[in-house]
Scaffold this active site. Sequence first.
Site, PDB file in Angstrom:
ATOM      1  N   ARG A  16       9.521  -5.337  -5.583  1.00 51.10           N
ATOM      2  CA  ARG A  16       9.250  -4.282  -4.679  1.00 51.10           C
ATOM      3  C   ARG A  16      10.049  -5.420  -4.170  1.00 51.10           C
ATOM      4  NH1 ARG A  16       7.248  -2.770  -7.566  1.00 51.10           N
ATOM      5  NH2 ARG A  16       5.373  -1.997  -8.497  1.00 51.10           N
TER       6      ARG A  16
ATOM      7  N   SER B 202      -0.702  -2.789  -0.007  1.00 54.21           N
ATOM      8  CA  SER B 202      -0.794  -3.818  -0.343  1.00 54.21           C
ATOM      9  C   SER B 202      -0.311  -4.524   0.489  1.00 54.21           C
ATOM     10  CB  SER B 202       0.368  -4.420  -1.476  1.00 54.21           C
ATOM     11  OG  SER B 202       0.032  -3.505  -2.572  1.00 54.21           O
TER      12      SER B 202
ATOM     13  N   GLU C 178       4.521  -8.382   1.606  1.00 53.62           N
ATOM     14  CA  GLU C 178       4.855  -6.832   0.594  1.00 53.62           C
ATOM     15  C   GLU C 178       5.143  -5.746   2.887  1.00 53.62           C
ATOM     16  OE1 GLU C 178       3.912  -4.745  -2.516  1.00 53.62           O
ATOM     17  OE2 GLU C 178       3.385  -2.916  -2.374  1.00 53.62           O
TER      18      GLU C 178
END
Length: 296
Positions: free
Chosen positions: A173, A222, A292
Amino acid sequence: MNLIAEKIKKLNLPYKFQENVSFKKSSWFGVEGVCDVVFKIDNCDDLSKLIQSLPKEIPIFAIGVTSNLLIRENFHGIIIKPRFNDLKIFNENEIEVGSSVLDINLANFAAENHIANFEFFNTIPGTIGGAIAMNSGCYGGEIANLLISAEGVNKLTGEIRKFDRSEIHFEYRHNPLKDWMWTKAILKGKKVQNNSEIYERMKKFYDQRVASQPKNCKTGGSTFCNPNGDKAWELIDKVGLRGYRIGGAHFSNHHCNFIINDDNAVAEDIIQLIELAEKKIFDTLNIRMKREIVIL
Ligand SMILES: Cc1cc2nc3c(=O)[nH]c(=O)nc-3n(C[C@H](O)[C@H](O)[C@H](O)COP(=O)(O)OP(=O)(O)OC[C@H]3O[C@@H](n4cnc5c(N)ncnc54)[C@H](O)[C@@H]3O)c2cc1C
């Protein structure tokens, strides 16, 4: 008085822009973030020239469809919405895709053309530009595994450049090249005879998603990346924050790594929830969480 818009007007640029743009209705989180100036640009050369003309002291950000983004009420800067919608195939199994194409449209296009390995995109609600910026993925896939090259414009200098996959040191990510606005990419999948298995996998991922995550709600997905060996939602649960509310937002009861705006939340409610989880998880479990969600 919108000082940034006034400054831009004086430059007499040949590019249209909107000023005082509210993101309450158009953003995933649905909170009232207002941006001073928003440009929509559909051409790489124009994007480069625009960046070179803008005053260097004003921060510039590219955005996709805000599915991982929280825009604060007191945010000041320029937002550029790239409008690059190309979608074409070459060499049988390679797809050139513009950065504003939605992940789900790419998944469907790949399936129609018998190209496998794009199925996971079916359940991620962002654009390909956002996916390159975040190295998005799920169900065992991530964009880094498919990428051959990506092209972008440097948001500080206006340089246009193509990067091979090996030059972008993607991590989970994370894409370390933060100064680039992505305009297009070439992705490579696997050509298959029969695409019914592709559609089956797309459906399987979709069903898994519906079962595990809240639907039809205002969220940014998220909140935290999963730390090494742990699941972010389990840590949030362990420190007692499942369902915890501040103002109009709360950690979802269904999937507690999601923050939901269900009652006219303001950005500050969401930021306070994020900071509270970071503090509690560090104080109790000695784990530093990595966000995130991107906050402008
Ligand atoms: C319900 C839900 C489920 C989700 N599930 C997943 C999942 O399973 N896996 C996953 O990885 N993510 C998931 N997400 C998060 C999100 O969809 C992805 O991160 C997505 O790639 C963000 O794309 P976007 O176009 O919405 O980007 P935005 O949210 O608009 O922006 C996110 C970041 O990308 C940057 N960015 C956007 N476009 C560009 C560009 N063209 N050039 C340079 N930088 C750019 C922005 O500056 C910002 O830093 C989920 C989100 C939601 C709301």
